[in-house]
Scaffold this motif. Structure first.
Motif, short mmCIF file in Angstrom:
data_model
loop_
_atom_site.label_atom_id
_atom_site.label_comp_id
_atom_site.label_asym_id
_atom_site.label_seq_id
_atom_site.Cartn_x
_atom_site.Cartn_y
_atom_site.Cartn_z
N GLN A 1 86.12 14.68 29.21
CA GLN A 1 87.43 14.04 29.01
C GLN A 1 88.19 14.59 27.80
OE1 GLN A 1 88.84 11.74 31.11
NE2 GLN A 1 87.08 12.23 32.39
N LEU A 2 87.47 15.27 26.91
CA LEU A 2 88.14 15.77 25.70
C LEU A 2 88.69 17.17 25.95
CD1 LEU A 2 85.70 14.63 22.84
CD2 LEU A 2 87.79 13.52 23.63
N THR A 3 89.90 17.40 25.48
CA THR A 3 90.47 18.74 25.65
C THR A 3 89.92 19.71 24.60
OG1 THR A 3 92.37 17.93 24.41
CG2 THR A 3 92.64 18.08 26.78
N HIS A 4 89.43 19.18 23.47
CA HIS A 4 88.86 20.03 22.42
C HIS A 4 87.53 19.46 21.93
CE1 HIS A 4 92.28 22.69 22.18
NE2 HIS A 4 93.04 21.61 22.30
N PRO A 5 86.52 19.46 22.81
CA PRO A 5 85.24 18.86 22.39
C PRO A 5 84.62 19.57 21.20
CG PRO A 5 85.04 19.98 24.53
CD PRO A 5 86.49 19.94 24.20
N GLU A 6 84.97 20.84 21.02
CA GLU A 6 84.39 21.59 19.89
C GLU A 6 84.91 21.06 18.55
OE1 GLU A 6 86.76 22.61 21.88
OE2 GLU A 6 88.35 23.40 20.61
N MET A 7 86.05 20.37 18.56
CA MET A 7 86.60 19.82 17.31
C MET A 7 86.05 18.43 16.99
SD MET A 7 90.61 20.88 17.87
CE MET A 7 91.24 20.23 16.32
N VAL A 8 85.34 17.86 17.94
CA VAL A 8 84.94 16.45 17.81
C VAL A 8 83.42 16.32 17.65
CG1 VAL A 8 85.09 14.16 18.87
CG2 VAL A 8 86.91 15.83 19.28
N GLY A 9 83.00 15.60 16.64
CA GLY A 9 81.58 15.37 16.38
C GLY A 9 81.37 13.95 15.92
N LEU A 10 80.33 13.75 15.12
CA LEU A 10 79.97 12.39 14.74
C LEU A 10 80.05 12.12 13.25
CD1 LEU A 10 76.70 11.82 16.83
CD2 LEU A 10 79.04 11.17 17.45
N ASN A 11 80.36 10.86 12.94
CA ASN A 11 80.15 10.32 11.61
C ASN A 11 79.22 9.12 11.78
OD1 ASN A 11 80.38 9.47 8.88
ND2 ASN A 11 81.93 7.97 9.47
N ALA B 1 98.43 25.20 12.41
CA ALA B 1 99.08 26.49 12.68
C ALA B 1 100.33 26.64 11.82
CB ALA B 1 99.44 26.60 14.16
N LYS B 2 101.10 25.55 11.73
CA LYS B 2 102.34 25.58 10.95
C LYS B 2 102.07 25.80 9.46
CE LYS B 2 106.03 22.41 10.64
NZ LYS B 2 106.38 21.08 11.10
N LYS B 3 101.02 25.17 8.97
CA LYS B 3 100.74 25.25 7.53
C LYS B 3 99.81 26.40 7.18
CE LYS B 3 101.45 20.53 6.07
NZ LYS B 3 101.56 19.95 4.77
N GLY B 4 99.29 27.08 8.19
CA GLY B 4 98.32 28.14 7.93
C GLY B 4 97.03 27.59 7.34
N GLN B 5 96.65 26.39 7.76
CA GLN B 5 95.40 25.77 7.28
C GLN B 5 94.41 25.68 8.44
OE1 GLN B 5 96.74 21.89 5.98
NE2 GLN B 5 97.34 22.59 3.95
N PRO B 6 93.11 25.57 8.15
CA PRO B 6 92.16 25.35 9.25
C PRO B 6 92.33 23.96 9.86
CG PRO B 6 91.01 25.48 7.12
CD PRO B 6 92.46 25.70 6.84
N THR B 7 91.89 23.80 11.08
CA THR B 7 91.92 22.46 11.67
C THR B 7 90.80 21.62 11.04
OG1 THR B 7 90.48 23.18 13.46
CG2 THR B 7 92.85 23.20 13.91
N MET B 8 90.88 20.33 11.27
CA MET B 8 89.90 19.41 10.66
C MET B 8 88.75 19.13 11.62
SD MET B 8 92.23 16.75 8.53
CE MET B 8 93.70 16.69 9.47
N LYS B 9 87.72 18.52 11.06
CA LYS B 9 86.60 18.06 11.89
C LYS B 9 86.86 16.61 12.24
CE LYS B 9 83.02 21.21 10.94
NZ LYS B 9 81.84 21.65 10.27
#
Ligand code: GCO
Ligand code: MN
Ligand code: MN
Length: 411
Positions: free
Chosen positions: A234-244, A196-204
């Motif tokens: 348990q995750l507050t942002h499950p949509e941001m979290v996936g797999l490697n 938000a501060k940098k005006g960039q998208p969040t990461m995966k």
């Protein structure tokens, strides 16, 4: 005739050129292939075995990747930062130097990851009982997210290697899984704030499982376990979290890599993919892609191409201890990239092969018999069709060895 080291290197170059089949750096750069700092700098050490190569600085790795045609670079925080630089002005200085080196050589940083396993502080794991250890681990994750934003990375990877334990009944597994989620939640919150501060998208944010090392038991041993944990609430942002997922890690526990990847795809969680090769039920040897299971690799790429996977292919392998410092950049990386591209192109041939297409279509249409609840009649009507399974397997073999182009191997 015995050869001195200079002549040995000349021989290696001459035979490499004689192999042919190399792609140009431009062709290689068209793929989202990423090169880890730690893979290039791996010095050949192993349990019981001393290093065989000299240290390699990130400037060299970035320069060599550019020459080869690997367009993206990935790193752990401590691959490039000494512990006493973490989070202070020295970190800013080194990250500035990395940014400049990437720019100079036309590379991008695609992924950053935190080392939460090597340092003694993680002896009991990064999500252990002591709040100060967990807070330290959180701070390290947040710091890495900051580095990722600084370098323009889109992915963060978490391999909780030492989230393991040697005795049953000592750790509270449910509690540990909750504490582990707190760490990832902190990293996601930090990401949202910095973005938000940098005006960039969040990461995966990508979870990487490994079934059975370095410690005895692992709480999240497979990509499937990670999926269950991601969807646990348990995750507050499950949509941001996936797999490697890592190819070898899914193979190590005895699973079929394609099926692990299929489950990740089904859940929309295949964010990032570590590519390498190796053996079932053995140590994590991290052999380069395609050298052990080329047919399986071909099939994996057919699956990924069929479902339009467009994330990174991260070359998470260990150049063998028998390869020299020069060999790492002359042989290990370019040949790994080239085998990947060849297998990628062959996957395209599988997808458009007329024999495979016709067989697959016929299998899906079935006999078309209206036999209702008569199992025997359904079987009798379809039984010749199923022979196509074995024929299709043979056809995949033919494509792998080039026989579909008319090549035969008798003299
Ligand atoms: C392994 C692991 C690591 C991780 C890396 C990223 O094979 O030991 O896969 O290489 O990918 O630590 O966090
Ligand atoms: Mn990996
Ligand atoms: Mn591995």
């Amino acid at each position: 005739m015995p050869l001195n080291p200079e002549q040995q290197r000349a021989l290696v170059s001459r035979l490499t050129a004689a192999c042919g089949g190399a792609y140009t750096p431009e062709q290689r750069r068209k793929h989202f292939i990423t090169g880890p700092q730690w893979a290039a700098a791996y010095d050949g050490n192993a349990i019981f075995h001393a290093p065989t190569r000299k240290p390699v600085h990130f400037e060299t790795v970035i320069e060599k990747f550019a020459e080869i045609g690997i367009g993206y670079w990935t790193t752990h925080d401590t691959d490039v930062l000494p512990y006493d630089a973490l989070g202070n002005a020295k970190q800013d200085e080194i990250i500035g130097q990395i940014g400049a080196a990437l720019k100079k050589h036309g590379l991008k940083c695609s992924m950053v990851t935190t080392e939460t396993f090597h340092n003694a502080v993680f002896a009991g794991g990064p999500a252990g009982e002591q709040p100060e250890v967990r807070n330290y681990a959180k701070w390290r994750l947040e710091n890495t997210v900051g580095i990722g934003h600084e370098l323009g990375a889109s992915y963060v990877v978490y391999w909780p290697g030492s989230l393991g334990y040697q005795f049953q009944g000592i750790v509270d597994e449910v509690q540990s899984l909750k504490w582990f989620a707190e760490g990832i939640n902190a990293a996601c919150e930090a990401d949202i704030a910095i973005a938000a501060k940098k005006g960039q998208p969040t990461m995966k944010h990508c979870m990487e499982a490994k079934p059975f090392e370095p410690q005895a038991e692992i709480l999240l041993p497979t990509s499937d376990a990670m999926l269950a944990w991601i969807f646990s609430g348990q995750l507050t942002h499950p949509e941001m979290v996936g797999l490697n997922p890592e190819y070898l890690h899914e193979l190590m526990w005895g699973g079929a890599v394609r099926s692990s990847l299929a489950r990740a795809l089904l859940c929309g969680k295949l964010f990032h993919f570590d590519i390498n090769d190796g053996y079932r039920l053995k140590h994590d040897v991290d052999i380069a892609v395609g050298l052990v299971n080329p047919l399986d690799w071909l099939n994996v790429l057919v699956l990924l191409r069929t479902y339009d996977y467009n994330g990174p292919f991260n070359l998470d392998f260990k150049p063998p201890r028998t390869t020299s410092n020069d060999g790492v950049f002359d042989i290990s990386f370019p040949t790994a990239v080239d085998r990947f591209i060849t297998l990628w192109e062959m996957a395209g041939e599988v997808m458009t092969d007329p024999i495979l297409s016709e067989a697959s279509k016929a299998l899906k249409e079935g006999a078309g018999v209206a036999a209702g609840a008569d199992a025997n009649a359904i079987f009798e009507a379809n039984k010749e069709l199923w022979s196509l399974h074995e024929l299709m397997a043979h056809r995949l073999f033919q494509i792998l060895v080039g026989q579909h182009k008319g090549r035969i191997f008798s003299s």
